[in-house]
Design a protein around this motif. Sequence first.
Motif, PDB file in Angstrom:
ATOM      1  N   VAL A 199      80.465 -79.259  82.140  1.00  0.00           N
ATOM      2  CA  VAL A 199      81.050 -80.107  81.110  1.00  0.00           C
ATOM      3  C   VAL A 199      80.022 -81.139  80.650  1.00  0.00           C
ATOM      4  O   VAL A 199      79.789 -81.329  79.457  1.00  0.00           O
ATOM      5  CB  VAL A 199      82.320 -80.819  81.630  1.00  0.00           C
ATOM      6  N   VAL A 200      79.420 -81.815  81.613  1.00  0.00           N
ATOM      7  CA  VAL A 200      78.336 -82.775  81.348  1.00  0.00           C
ATOM      8  C   VAL A 200      77.125 -82.268  82.121  1.00  0.00           C
ATOM      9  O   VAL A 200      76.900 -82.641  83.271  1.00  0.00           O
ATOM     10  CB  VAL A 200      78.719 -84.199  81.791  1.00  0.00           C
ATOM     11  N   PRO A 201      76.317 -81.386  81.511  1.00  0.00           N
ATOM     12  CA  PRO A 201      75.221 -80.735  82.242  1.00  0.00           C
ATOM     13  C   PRO A 201      74.191 -81.729  82.770  1.00  0.00           C
ATOM     14  O   PRO A 201      73.809 -82.673  82.068  1.00  0.00           O
ATOM     15  CB  PRO A 201      74.596 -79.802  81.200  1.00  0.00           C
ATOM     16  N   TYR A 202      73.755 -81.505  83.988  1.00  0.00           N
ATOM     17  CA  TYR A 202      72.750 -82.373  84.604  1.00  0.00           C
ATOM     18  C   TYR A 202      71.468 -82.387  83.766  1.00  0.00           C
ATOM     19  O   TYR A 202      70.818 -83.419  83.626  1.00  0.00           O
ATOM     20  CB  TYR A 202      72.449 -81.882  86.021  1.00  0.00           C
ATOM     21  N   SER A 203      71.114 -81.245  83.196  1.00  0.00           N
ATOM     22  CA  SER A 203      69.875 -81.133  82.419  1.00  0.00           C
ATOM     23  C   SER A 203      70.070 -81.501  80.950  1.00  0.00           C
ATOM     24  O   SER A 203      69.139 -81.394  80.142  1.00  0.00           O
ATOM     25  CB  SER A 203      69.326 -79.710  82.511  1.00  0.00           C
ATOM     26  N   GLY A 204      71.279 -81.937  80.584  1.00  0.00           N
ATOM     27  CA  GLY A 204      71.540 -82.345  79.220  1.00  0.00           C
ATOM     28  C   GLY A 204      72.082 -81.217  78.358  1.00  0.00           C
ATOM     29  O   GLY A 204      72.181 -80.073  78.784  1.00  0.00           O
ATOM     30  N   GLY A 205      72.479 -81.552  77.138  1.00  0.00           N
ATOM     31  CA  GLY A 205      73.024 -80.551  76.231  1.00  0.00           C
ATOM     32  C   GLY A 205      74.534 -80.674  76.098  1.00  0.00           C
ATOM     33  O   GLY A 205      75.122 -81.698  76.445  1.00  0.00           O
ATOM     34  N   VAL A 206      75.148 -79.617  75.601  1.00  0.00           N
ATOM     35  CA  VAL A 206      76.575 -79.647  75.304  1.00  0.00           C
ATOM     36  C   VAL A 206      77.416 -79.259  76.504  1.00  0.00           C
ATOM     37  O   VAL A 206      78.366 -79.935  76.868  1.00  0.00           O
ATOM     38  CB  VAL A 206      76.903 -78.732  74.103  1.00  0.00           C
ATOM     39  N   GLY A 207      77.088 -78.181  77.168  1.00  0.00           N
ATOM     40  CA  GLY A 207      77.901 -77.722  78.289  1.00  0.00           C
ATOM     41  C   GLY A 207      78.935 -76.713  77.827  1.00  0.00           C
ATOM     42  O   GLY A 207      79.623 -76.927  76.822  1.00  0.00           O
ATOM     43  N   THR A 208      79.053 -75.604  78.547  1.00  0.00           N
ATOM     44  CA  THR A 208      79.952 -74.526  78.119  1.00  0.00           C
ATOM     45  C   THR A 208      81.420 -74.923  78.166  1.00  0.00           C
ATOM     46  O   THR A 208      82.253 -74.333  77.479  1.00  0.00           O
ATOM     47  CB  THR A 208      79.738 -73.280  78.998  1.00  0.00           C
ATOM     48  N   ASN A 209      81.775 -75.913  78.965  1.00  0.00           N
ATOM     49  CA  ASN A 209      83.169 -76.363  79.066  1.00  0.00           C
ATOM     50  C   ASN A 209      83.380 -77.759  78.492  1.00  0.00           C
ATOM     51  O   ASN A 209      84.362 -78.429  78.804  1.00  0.00           O
ATOM     52  CB  ASN A 209      83.623 -76.355  80.524  1.00  0.00           C
ATOM     53  N   SER A 210      82.455 -78.195  77.654  1.00  0.00           N
ATOM     54  CA  SER A 210      82.490 -79.561  77.135  1.00  0.00           C
ATOM     55  C   SER A 210      83.657 -79.789  76.179  1.00  0.00           C
ATOM     56  O   SER A 210      84.070 -78.883  75.450  1.00  0.00           O
ATOM     57  CB  SER A 210      81.183 -79.879  76.415  1.00  0.00           C
ATOM     58  N   LEU A 211      84.202 -81.028  76.181  1.00  0.00           N
ATOM     59  CA  LEU A 211      85.252 -81.415  75.250  1.00  0.00           C
ATOM     60  C   LEU A 211      84.680 -81.793  73.886  1.00  0.00           C
ATOM     61  O   LEU A 211      85.422 -81.927  72.923  1.00  0.00           O
ATOM     62  CB  LEU A 211      86.035 -82.607  75.804  1.00  0.00           C
ATOM     63  N   THR A 212      83.381 -81.994  73.820  1.00  0.00           N
ATOM     64  CA  THR A 212      82.743 -82.384  72.567  1.00  0.00           C
ATOM     65  C   THR A 212      81.507 -81.526  72.333  1.00  0.00           C
ATOM     66  O   THR A 212      80.881 -81.050  73.282  1.00  0.00           O
ATOM     67  CB  THR A 212      82.322 -83.872  72.603  1.00  0.00           C
ATOM     68  N   LYS A 213      81.168 -81.318  71.078  1.00  0.00           N
ATOM     69  CA  LYS A 213      80.008 -80.501  70.727  1.00  0.00           C
ATOM     70  C   LYS A 213      78.726 -81.329  70.643  1.00  0.00           C
ATOM     71  O   LYS A 213      77.655 -80.794  70.364  1.00  0.00           O
ATOM     72  CB  LYS A 213      80.248 -79.788  69.398  1.00  0.00           C
ATOM     73  N   SER A 214      78.828 -82.605  70.884  1.00  0.00           N
ATOM     74  CA  SER A 214      77.646 -83.472  70.858  1.00  0.00           C
ATOM     75  C   SER A 214      76.864 -83.319  72.159  1.00  0.00           C
ATOM     76  O   SER A 214      77.442 -83.313  73.248  1.00  0.00           O
ATOM     77  CB  SER A 214      78.056 -84.932  70.670  1.00  0.00           C
ATOM     78  N   ALA A 215      75.552 -83.216  72.039  1.00  0.00           N
ATOM     79  CA  ALA A 215      74.699 -83.024  73.218  1.00  0.00           C
ATOM     80  C   ALA A 215      74.558 -84.325  73.998  1.00  0.00           C
ATOM     81  O   ALA A 215      74.377 -85.403  73.417  1.00  0.00           O
ATOM     82  CB  ALA A 215      73.333 -82.522  72.792  1.00  0.00           C
ATOM     83  N   LYS A 216      74.650 -84.224  75.331  1.00  0.00           N
ATOM     84  CA  LYS A 216      74.433 -85.377  76.198  1.00  0.00           C
ATOM     85  C   LYS A 216      72.975 -85.418  76.635  1.00  0.00           C
ATOM     86  O   LYS A 216      72.288 -84.395  76.668  1.00  0.00           O
ATOM     87  CB  LYS A 216      75.314 -85.314  77.448  1.00  0.00           C
ATOM     88  N   LEU A 217      72.514 -86.593  77.010  1.00  0.00           N
ATOM     89  CA  LEU A 217      71.153 -86.730  77.516  1.00  0.00           C
ATOM     90  C   LEU A 217      71.050 -86.170  78.931  1.00  0.00           C
ATOM     91  O   LEU A 217      72.026 -86.207  79.692  1.00  0.00           O
ATOM     92  CB  LEU A 217      70.747 -88.203  77.534  1.00  0.00           C
ATOM     93  N   PRO A 218      69.887 -85.682  79.327  1.00  0.00           N
ATOM     94  CA  PRO A 218      69.681 -85.296  80.728  1.00  0.00           C
ATOM     95  C   PRO A 218      69.917 -86.503  81.633  1.00  0.00           C
ATOM     96  O   PRO A 218      69.556 -87.629  81.297  1.00  0.00           O
ATOM     97  CB  PRO A 218      68.216 -84.854  80.758  1.00  0.00           C
ATOM     98  N   ILE A 219      70.522 -86.267  82.774  1.00  0.00           N
ATOM     99  CA  ILE A 219      70.878 -87.367  83.672  1.00  0.00           C
ATOM    100  C   ILE A 219      69.636 -88.124  84.135  1.00  0.00           C
ATOM    101  O   ILE A 219      69.652 -89.354  84.244  1.00  0.00           O
ATOM    102  CB  ILE A 219      71.670 -86.834  84.876  1.00  0.00           C
ATOM    103  N   GLU A 220      68.549 -87.408  84.400  1.00  0.00           N
ATOM    104  CA  GLU A 220      67.320 -88.079  84.842  1.00  0.00           C
ATOM    105  C   GLU A 220      66.791 -89.011  83.754  1.00  0.00           C
ATOM    106  O   GLU A 220      66.221 -90.057  84.050  1.00  0.00           O
ATOM    107  CB  GLU A 220      66.264 -87.043  85.223  1.00  0.00           C
TER     108      GLU A 220
END
Length: 298
Positions: A199-220
Motif C-alpha cells: 500500500v505504501v511501498p518501502y521503495s516508494g511509488g504507488v503500490g499495488t493496493n494503494s488507496l491513491t494513485k499518487s506516488a509516495k516517496l521512498p521511506i529512506e
Amino acid sequence: MSKFSILGLIIFLLGCVTEPKFQSSQLKDSVQKKININNRIRNYRIYIPENLGTKQNKLVFVFHGGMGTAEFMEYISGFNRIAEREKFIVVYPNGTGKAENKFLTWNSWKCCGYALEKKVDDVKYIQAIINEIKENYSIDSSRIFATGFSNGGMMSLKLACDTNDFRAVASVGGSMFHLDCKPKKSVSVLLINGRKDMVVPYSGGVGTNSLTKSAKLPIEKVYEFWREQNQCENETKIEDEFNPVQYSKTCNDKTEVRLVEMKLEAHTWPSGNNLYLSDESNDSFKTSEEIWKFFSKQ
C-alpha cells in the motif's frame, strides 16, 4: 499478493466497518467528544487514566488509517493500556467521510479520499482539539505527541510540517508525497515501515493496493529529509535479522530521527490487536510500546 494477505486485507477493512470495541475489565471506557470546525461537526475519542496528575500532563494523538475509525484505532493500538500505566491523556480523532463514522480519511498532502476531495482542514481540527483539552486539563505544551497508521501516519508527519505543537511524531506504514515541508521547529521523528508493504511501498511509488494513485516517496528518503531538517550529525545503524534500525541522536534541540525497517511486515500495525497482512510477520516488535518509549525520551 497471497490469498492469506487478500483475506487479511478484507477482514481488516471489514473491521474498520464493524468497529470492534476496546474492552478490558481493568480500564474505564474512552469518551466521545464533539467539536465544531468550520461549521462541520467533528468528533474524537479521549481516554483519561485514573488518578491523572493535575500538573503538566502529556498528550498523545493516535490517528487511524484510511477507511478506518477512531474506535478501531483505539482497539488495534492498545494505547489505553499504556496511557493508564504511564498516566498520559490519549486522543483518537476521527477523519471525515461521506458516511458519518465509516470509511474515514485524512487530508494529508495527496491522500486520501473524501478528506482530500473536500479539502478538509484537518490541521485546524487537531489544533482545536488541543485547545479544547487545555481548557479542561493541565497539559505540558512541550510534551504533545502524534502517531498514526498509514494515512494517519501521513497526518502525523503533516502536523510536524505545518504546526509547532508537537515534540515528536511516529508514522507507522506512512510516508510523504513530496518534500515541500517547512517545519516551524525541530521535531523528533520515528518511521516504522514494512519491506513487504504493497500500500505504501518501502521503495516508494504507488503500490499495488494503494488507496491513491499518487506516488509516495521512498521511506529512506523521508528519513534523510528529517535528518537534514534536524541537522543531525551522527548516525548509528543496528543490523537486526528482522528489524534493522537507523537512528540519529546528535540533532537540533535534542531531537532524534529513527527508522525501523520491518523486513517481514506488510501494511499493518505490528503486534497490534489486528490480523497481520503478511504470513511471515514477526510479532516480537511491540509497536505501541516502542512508540511510547520513543516519545517518553523526548
